[in-house]
Structure formats: structure tokens, C-alpha cells
Design an enzyme around this catalytic site. Structure first.
Site: not given
Ligand code: PXP
Length: 239
Positions: A7, A9-10, A18, A43, A45, A49-50, A70, A100-101, A151, A191-192, A213-214
Site C-alpha cells: 500500500n 498511500d503514504h 506540500r 486507497h 479517499r 487526502r493522499h 480500496e 485511517t480506516t 480482507e 491493517h496495522g 503500507g504504513h
Molecule cells: N487494508 C486496508 C483495507 C486498509 O484500509 C489499509 C490502510 O489504508 C491497509 C490494508 C494497510 O494498512 P497499514 O497502512 O496499516 O499497513
């Protein structure tokens, strides 16, 4: 074989800080694939935002693995998905104020409308995945929508502080995966997840893909910083 959806996104979060052109998540996708990513996840959104619409459109063209979009199950997003044709869509709940979600989607409360969303996307050749908690009733509802994937939300497992609660959350994910597969669903999770907590989830039998992702983008910033500083010193010398 268990696959990794990265992922990105970040990468876009840093760019949007910026409102500039760097770092480009599209470049990040190319590098992630070169490093072995099996899929790219973004994702889009509602508040943008990203990730931006332009990112998803370009990613559709350059991603060589698969693109997982997503999105919230809103009319605007459905139209975009139908236009862009990602390899699959993961439907997530979305609240404007959240960082976040926060939790899995509640399929049961909106069952008829959500069945229609699956039908529209899958009729257009886009498999649907539901981002849900490993809850028996939600998994049953997911199967009834005829979506291809779920998921499983790993947030509670990731946030568990004690070994005992972590084991309990892991067992819930394990049972959820087994139940979903027995109903014919394919199972992803995310997630996480971090470098420290990923292995037990990766070991759950029948799990297909982890979306992470993160923690990857966080590590990329740190492992890349020395080289980035050295390269700035070189640039300052005009070399
Ligand atoms: N899966 C879903 C459905 C999510 O919304 C996210 C965060 O955007 C992730 C996975 C990835 O989560 P993380 O960034 O905490 O790894």
C-alpha cells in the site's frame, strides 16, 4: 503462496504535505514491484487526502502485477472504478474525521444496497473484496453478496498489547479465515501489520494476500535517509 500487496498511500501523504510533485506514488509502485511486491494497493479517499485520481489512472497503466483499489462503496467511487478497471476493488468503510480506516465494513446493515454494488462491479469484470472484521455474521453476509474475496481487518490483533490478547485476536483471524474459505471466499488480510507482528498472520493457513503500507513506507524513509543526505551534499557541491 502468500502474496504481498504494498500500500503506497503514504508516499502520496508526503507529497500532499506540500501539494507538490514529489515523491510520486507511481514511481514508488515501480520500485516496489522491482523489489518483489506482488500487488500495489491504493486507497482513493473521498477527501483525496493522499492518493489522487491522477495517481490511480497512471497506476492502472504502469502496474505490472495487480492493482487493488480500496474505496468506499459510494456512487462516485463506483463510477471511478468502472472507468479505471482496477484488478480488484476492496470496499472499505470511510469516515472523514478518521486518521485511517478504523473498523471493518458493516455488510449486514446495508445488505441489499451492498449486494447491488458487488453486482455492478463484478458484472464489469472487477472482483470485489470486503474489508471486514473476522466476525461470523459479517463473513456469512460477505459470502451471500457473492463477492470473491474478503480482507480480514487485522487492526485489533495489531493493537493488542498483551501476548494473551494478541493470541486471542490471532485465533479469531484464523477461525475467520477458515470459515470464509469454507463458504468459498478467498481471504486477504491487512491493517496495522508491521515487521514485528506480521509472521503469525502470514502463517494462517489459507491466507492469500497481505496488504501492508504504513510500516513499509516508514522503514523506507529511515533506510533511505543516509543516502538522501549524502546525495544532497553532492548536489550542493554541484557534482
Ligand atoms: N487494508 C486496508 C483495507 C486498509 O484500509 C489499509 C490502510 O489504508 C491497509 C490494508 C494497510 O494498512 P497499514 O497502512 O496499516 O499497513
Amino acid at each position: 503462496m502468500l502474496t504481498l500487496g504494498v500500500n503506497i498511500d503514504h508516499v502520496a501523504t508526503i507529497r500532499q504535505a506540500r501539494r507538490t510533485v514529489e515523491p510520486d506514488p507511481v514511481s514508488a509502485a515501480v520500485l516496489a514491484e522491482l523489489a518483489g511486491a506482488d500487488g500495489i494497493t491504493v486507497h482513493l479517499r473521498e477527501d483525496r487526502r493522499h492518493i489522487q485520481d491522477r495517481d490511480v489512472k497512471l497506476l492502472r497503466q504502469i502496474v505490472l502485477t495487480h492493482l487493488n483499489l480500496e474505496m468506499a462503496p459510494t456512487e462516485e467511487m463506483i463510477q471511478l472504478a468502472l472507468e479505471i478497471q482496477p484488478d480488484y476493488v476492496t470496499l472499505v468503510p470511510e469516515k472523514r474525521e478518521e486518521v485511517t480506516t478504523e473498523g471493518g465494513l458493516d455488510i449486514i446493515s446495508n445488505f441489499h444496497r451492498l449486494c447491488g454494488v458487488v453486482d455492478r462491479l463484478q458484472s464489469a469484470g472487477i472482483p470485489v473484496s470486503w474489508f471486514i472484521d473476522a466476525d461470523v455474521a459479517q463473513i456469512e453476509a460477505a459470502a451471500k453478496t457473492e463477492a470473491i474475496f474478503i480482507e480480514l481487518h487485522t487492526g485489533k490483533y495489531a493493537e493488542a498489547k498483551q501476548e494473551k490478547s494478541q493470541k486471542e485476536e490471532l485465533a479469531i483471524l484464523d477461525r475467520g479465515c477458515e470459515q470464509a474459505r469454507s463458504l468459498g471466499l478467498r481471504v486477504n488480510a491487512g491493517h496495522g501489520l508491521t515487521y514485528w507482528n506480521v509472521y503469525p498472520v502470514a502463517s494462517i493457513s489459507g491466507m492469500e494476500e497481505l496488504n501492508i503500507g504504513h510500516t513499509i513506507i516508514s522503514r523506507a524513509v529511515l533506510v533511505g535517509i543516509e543516502r538522501a543526505v549524502r546525495e544532497m551534499k553532492i548536489a550542493m557541491r554541484g557534482e
